[in-house]
Write an enzyme that holds these catalytic residues in place. Sequence first.
Site, PDB file in Angstrom:
ATOM      1  N   HIS A   1       6.299 -12.536   0.507  1.00 53.50           N
ATOM      2  CA  HIS A   1       4.929 -12.422   1.362  1.00 53.50           C
ATOM      3  C   HIS A   1       4.358 -13.613   1.620  1.00 53.50           C
ATOM      4  CE1 HIS A   1       1.669 -11.607  -1.287  1.00 53.50           C
ATOM      5  NE2 HIS A   1       2.596 -10.890  -2.105  1.00 53.50           N
TER       6      HIS A   1
ATOM      7  N   ASP B   1       1.963 -15.224  -6.728  1.00 49.54           N
ATOM      8  CA  ASP B   1       1.787 -14.073  -5.623  1.00 49.54           C
ATOM      9  C   ASP B   1       1.424 -14.593  -4.275  1.00 49.54           C
ATOM     10  OD1 ASP B   1       1.476 -11.639  -4.673  1.00 49.54           O
ATOM     11  OD2 ASP B   1      -0.377 -11.111  -5.656  1.00 49.54           O
TER      12      ASP B   1
ATOM     13  N   GLU C   1       0.913  -8.927   3.099  1.00 49.46           N
ATOM     14  CA  GLU C   1       1.133  -7.647   2.257  1.00 49.46           C
ATOM     15  C   GLU C   1       0.078  -7.428   1.721  1.00 49.46           C
ATOM     16  OE1 GLU C   1       2.242  -6.364  -1.791  1.00 49.46           O
ATOM     17  OE2 GLU C   1       0.980  -8.042  -1.406  1.00 49.46           O
ATOM     18  N   GLU C   2      -1.002  -8.428   1.150  1.00 50.89           N
ATOM     19  CA  GLU C   2      -2.129  -8.185   0.278  1.00 50.89           C
ATOM     20  C   GLU C   2      -3.131  -7.114   0.733  1.00 50.89           C
ATOM     21  OE1 GLU C   2      -1.823  -8.822  -2.391  1.00 50.89           O
ATOM     22  OE2 GLU C   2      -1.039 -10.625  -3.009  1.00 50.89           O
TER      23      GLU C   2
ATOM     24  N   ASP D   1       8.566 -10.478  -5.483  1.00 47.57           N
ATOM     25  CA  ASP D   1       7.295 -10.350  -5.288  1.00 47.57           C
ATOM     26  C   ASP D   1       6.504  -9.772  -6.771  1.00 47.57           C
ATOM     27  OD1 ASP D   1       4.489 -10.518  -4.485  1.00 47.57           O
ATOM     28  OD2 ASP D   1       4.607  -8.599  -3.594  1.00 47.57           O
TER      29      ASP D   1
ATOM     30  N   HIS E   1      -3.861 -12.185  -8.414  1.00 48.54           N
ATOM     31  CA  HIS E   1      -5.080 -12.344  -7.538  1.00 48.54           C
ATOM     32  C   HIS E   1      -6.373 -12.735  -8.201  1.00 48.54           C
ATOM     33  CE1 HIS E   1      -3.614  -7.955  -5.754  1.00 48.54           C
ATOM     34  NE2 HIS E   1      -2.839  -9.104  -5.691  1.00 48.54           N
TER      35      HIS E   1
END
Lengths: 457, 457
Positions: free
Chosen positions: B279, B291, B325-326, B353, B423
Amino acid sequence: MKSILFSFLFLSFFLVRAQSSDKESIKEIYNQALSKGKSYDMLYDLCVNIGPRLSGSPGAAAAVEWSRHKMEDLGFDSVWLQPVMVPHWVRGQQEIGRIINSKKIGTREVVVTSLGGSIGTGPSGISAGIVEVKNFDELKQLGTKNVQDKIVFFNRAMDPTKINTFAAYGGAVDQRGNGAVEAAKLGAVAVIVRSMGLGVETYAHTGGMRYVTGVKLIPGVAISTQHAELLSKLLKEEKDLQFYLETHCQILDEAPSFNVVGEIRGGEYKDEIIVVGGHLDSWDLAQGAHDDGTGCVQSIEVLRLFKAMGYKPKRTIRAVMFMNEENGLRGGAKYAELALKNKEKHIAAMESDRGGFTPRGFTMSATEGVKTIIRGWKPLFEPYDVWDFSQEGGGADIGPLASQGVPLIGFLPDSQRYFSVHHTSEDTIDKVDKRELELGAASMAALVFMIDKYGLK
Amino acid sequence: MKSILFSFLFLSFFLVRAQSSDKESIKEIYNQALSKGKSYDMLYDLCVNIGPRLSGSPGAAAAVEWSRHKMEDLGFDSVWLQPVMVPHWVRGQQEIGRIINSKKIGTREVVVTSLGGSIGTGPSGISAGIVEVKNFDELKQLGTKNVQDKIVFFNRAMDPTKINTFAAYGGAVDQRGNGAVEAAKLGAVAVIVRSMGLGVETYAHTGGMRYVTGVKLIPGVAISTQHAELLSKLLKEEKDLQFYLETHCQILDEAPSFNVVGEIRGGEYKDEIIVVGGHLDSWDLAQGAHDDGTGCVQSIEVLRLFKAMGYKPKRTIRAVMFMNEENGLRGGAKYAELALKNKEKHIAAMESDRGGFTPRGFTMSATEGVKTIIRGWKPLFEPYDVWDFSQEGGGADIGPLASQGVPLIGFLPDSQRYFSVHHTSEDTIDKVDKRELELGAASMAALVFMIDKYGLK
């Protein structure tokens, strides 16, 4: 028939019980290491508050005291020092490597670092032309007429396509170890060796080199892989390129130092010893975090975990901080010498000296019988992603115990990141992941637990 | 008998030939990736020159153009954009989290970060008392009388004893996703959630949270694990502790964006598509390196490697950069919707991922038949330390293809370091190891190669 069947069932019952209890004990070891582990705290302390600890240096002496106090504070049954004389090599002030008057790029400083054990050029330095070779065969083919009074540049890269990075290292490190001797035989005045690193890096990797009696001593340095590429490129167009090298390292008299040993004594078979260790000395360029601070703290952690869990071993478990792996292996030799002299019965020796990365398995240098026993325990380790028990190998420091018939075991972590930091200024605490370190300590403790519980016969 | 034996030998010969040729092809893929790979260069460019790329942001739009140009420049047969509307959430200025007038430590700023999709408190902030809970059951037991007008502090840690860190994440992330809804039902004014991290960290982890119709919207933030520990300790002694929270995030109107798709067309079965993707969107706190920049560049690299090797696939190989995606999964849903509408025949979809760490294996969500075929190839992967084909799983973005019967495959790297960066402000290029990234790309390419060559039937 009935009694045989009964015996069989009885035996099976106990086997299953034993396996299930092993599984639980190992789970407890991992849980303890991952939720209340101390290996990272110890490593942080060693790296930040002690730092570099090359054999013979004040840092090495401080690390000896650090280890002794650490193991005493943790309440191990005995902690002692084993005196050993070690080489004492000092770097002196920062090295200078300089390409001079290149037609293409003019004069340019390049990153070099003296190889451990090398003599220095002294303040007057060495100016000379350069010849590049990939290996000793090429060097010999050049012969004295092309090498005399030149600096030999060994530029064979570690092979990045080898998945096992230690194999890539093994395929290139002869240039560093023996380059100065082979070049001196043909009249060279110094050697520059491509750093033992896999990528295009801006820093250089030091490491040990050797001299032999009867061949002139010439200085040896490593050059960063980035500048090795630059130098090689220039040499293709400018055969007469000149280079200036200035190093201030010195070989001093041998110095007194120590292995540091701590143990918790066994109950049932206290004369049977299981060693787990790493080497306390490091190169001088950084904190020696992965090489081999991790191996030292993981070894101490194995014993600490047993104490924290209230596990009373059957055999004597010994953590050994070996001195002088990097440039002499005197500590390993001394430990084996004393083991023989004192008629100690070592049933196994394990070393962690491949960095503090995620565990993959264990290597073994042992009889087929011992290997079969240890491989039989593999299912207990697979839930922890520890699955590779296939490779041969022990460890440098425990190596000298082999001649006494001691089974050797090497802790085998993931090898992919090791040669980015190995022997460089980058080998610092921030390159160590706490959780990976803890998983390694737990894996080592789990295998020591199994060896302690069942022996290797 | 003779002819059966002959057939058997004939067949064996071809099987051995095929295996040996597969082995060589896979070796060539790894060699290419490890010695001439471009995945790290691409990732560096994406991270440093594009940076954060939250859905709806200028960074996301720039990343779409970046991907399109990258794949066009690499000469893929077709590159196109799939329009998709995405949520548009903005953080606004830096959040303030403050313990007020603690008897023990006075007034103290703590590290908080808004959860994605949360409303803000606005400039007047929220001051309130705090109640700590570990889970929704505890919250319900407290009831409205203890929760009304309070900030609910969800403080259940990820379980460090789980070896699979994704399982540890799965065991804690409900607090982040549903905490605000569950707390609002009992009259809470905001929620503070312990960061989804394994260690004692100084920074906070953002991530998506949800609201549901009919329940009041209250702000949600994550607090660093270090400050979660501090807050919890204080609350044990000071039940009436006050907290000030100020966040400026906003939910804006949905924005137009795109999935980016590039493909090289197959020869023999060009209508059969194999997807490999990651992503493109990331959180806003850092560069989205692990990520999921790594998944994106590895996917592009799979196709690039085939071209570099001169390999002409039988089937069509497609690299997909999924958007959103997030905080929405709109890209994955759109891709599946268009695949159905266009009657495309996908024979497999693979997603990366889980970070760009050393490969361990692949997860699968597929029929037993497909799993058996892929597991049959395991011996070809073992020389690369890729050995785990046992786990269930695909990937979030390819998930919507499952209802069309597409076998899903997840790239499975080592999971130990992922939740240190996930994140957070730490998810930057320096946390990615070039060699580990390249090994992952090669592993993905090798599996795509096998699927392309033999199909999955």
